[in-house]
Design a protein around this motif. Sequence first.
Motif, PDB file in Angstrom:
ATOM      1  N   ARG A 151       0.761  -1.252  -0.407  1.00  0.00           N
ATOM      2  CA  ARG A 151       0.026   0.197   0.100  1.00  0.00           C
ATOM      3  C   ARG A 151       0.760   1.399   0.319  1.00  0.00           C
ATOM      4  NH1 ARG A 151      -4.285  -1.731   5.032  1.00  0.00           N
ATOM      5  NH2 ARG A 151      -1.953  -1.958   5.804  1.00  0.00           N
ATOM      6  N   ASN A 199      -8.051   0.621  -1.943  1.00  0.00           N
ATOM      7  CA  ASN A 199      -8.956   1.633  -1.215  1.00  0.00           C
ATOM      8  C   ASN A 199      -7.399   1.936  -0.619  1.00  0.00           C
ATOM      9  OD1 ASN A 199     -11.004   1.021  -1.953  1.00  0.00           O
ATOM     10  ND2 ASN A 199     -11.887  -0.063   0.298  1.00  0.00           N
ATOM     11  N   TYR A 200      -6.795   2.187  -0.640  1.00  0.00           N
ATOM     12  CA  TYR A 200      -5.591   2.247   0.223  1.00  0.00           C
ATOM     13  C   TYR A 200      -5.073   3.753  -0.787  1.00  0.00           C
ATOM     14  CZ  TYR A 200      -1.378   3.315   3.240  1.00  0.00           C
ATOM     15  OH  TYR A 200      -0.256   4.780   3.686  1.00  0.00           O
ATOM     16  N   VAL A 257      -6.422   4.296  -3.844  1.00  0.00           N
ATOM     17  CA  VAL A 257      -7.570   5.561  -4.175  1.00  0.00           C
ATOM     18  C   VAL A 257      -6.934   6.830  -2.700  1.00  0.00           C
ATOM     19  CG1 VAL A 257     -10.178   6.533  -4.110  1.00  0.00           C
ATOM     20  CG2 VAL A 257      -8.811   3.897  -5.465  1.00  0.00           C
ATOM     21  N   ASN A 258      -7.031   6.356  -1.981  1.00  0.00           N
ATOM     22  CA  ASN A 258      -7.478   7.093  -0.495  1.00  0.00           C
ATOM     23  C   ASN A 258      -6.244   8.244  -0.977  1.00  0.00           C
ATOM     24  OD1 ASN A 258     -10.254   7.362  -0.291  1.00  0.00           O
ATOM     25  ND2 ASN A 258      -9.446   5.267   1.307  1.00  0.00           N
ATOM     26  N   HIS A 259      -4.914   7.597  -0.887  1.00  0.00           N
ATOM     27  CA  HIS A 259      -3.542   7.971  -0.512  1.00  0.00           C
ATOM     28  C   HIS A 259      -2.948   9.032  -1.961  1.00  0.00           C
ATOM     29  CE1 HIS A 259      -4.507   6.577   2.641  1.00  0.00           C
ATOM     30  NE2 HIS A 259      -3.877   6.943   3.966  1.00  0.00           N
ATOM     31  N   HIS A 270     -11.213   7.202  -8.460  1.00  0.00           N
ATOM     32  CA  HIS A 270     -10.545   8.681  -8.026  1.00  0.00           C
ATOM     33  C   HIS A 270      -9.526   9.109  -9.295  1.00  0.00           C
ATOM     34  CE1 HIS A 270      -8.678  10.648  -5.375  1.00  0.00           C
ATOM     35  NE2 HIS A 270      -7.395  11.196  -5.516  1.00  0.00           N
TER      36      HIS A 270
END
Length: 227
Positions: A104, A139-140, A142-144, A223
């Motif tokens: 990640r 998800n990690y 996408v969010n970072h 994203h």
Amino acid sequence: MLNNTTANASRTVLVALDGSQHSAFAFDWAKHNLLNPTTDLVVLVHVRPIAVGHGSFYEDMGHLVRDVEEENRASSHRLLQHYGYKLKQQGFAVRAISIRGDTRSDVVRKAQELSATVVVCGSRGLGTLQRAFLGSVSNYIVNHCSCPVLVIRPPADSDLMTDNRGSEPATVLTNPETSQLPVDMESAPSTPAAEIAQPDLAQIKRDAAAAITEPAPMTEGVHGLNA
């Protein structure tokens, strides 16, 4: 056949690989629908796990840890060379990077270092409860990530989804031609092994509680990319 070079590439596309069928699907989707040999530098990234040992155990079993490390390294190289060779055959400029670290954080770090135009990764196809306990690499990312991220999920009626085969290993071919593709090797520069991928226990409890009442999402997110 086109012979693209790093110098004339106007986009840097990072494709994160993990050796699964889901990852293979994401790679093939990107190759057919996103990547362009005249404009793109494709950076294939695989993050292999760190084999760790502690105290007297490490002293007694150090040779086994070294064997595991070597097999992880060799497997990572075979994976990157397999996919890199496919792209080279179609004239893409390709760079392959094998990183020893945490998937990640190191995919996000490498995307930032490369000023990636977009990151492509596969979906592990986890249910909501599994996501709560195992976490989601996609998800990690996408969010970072500060750049657009494409999370590629197979169609719901595909064999990968209906037969739950997405997490199975994909076929990796090795021959004298694929082995000629150079692979850059890196180790995670910052995070000690003991701190890698430590779960947020409070968040896990909240997600697990939510998973009991919430239906599993049918699609993955995209994203930062305009349709």
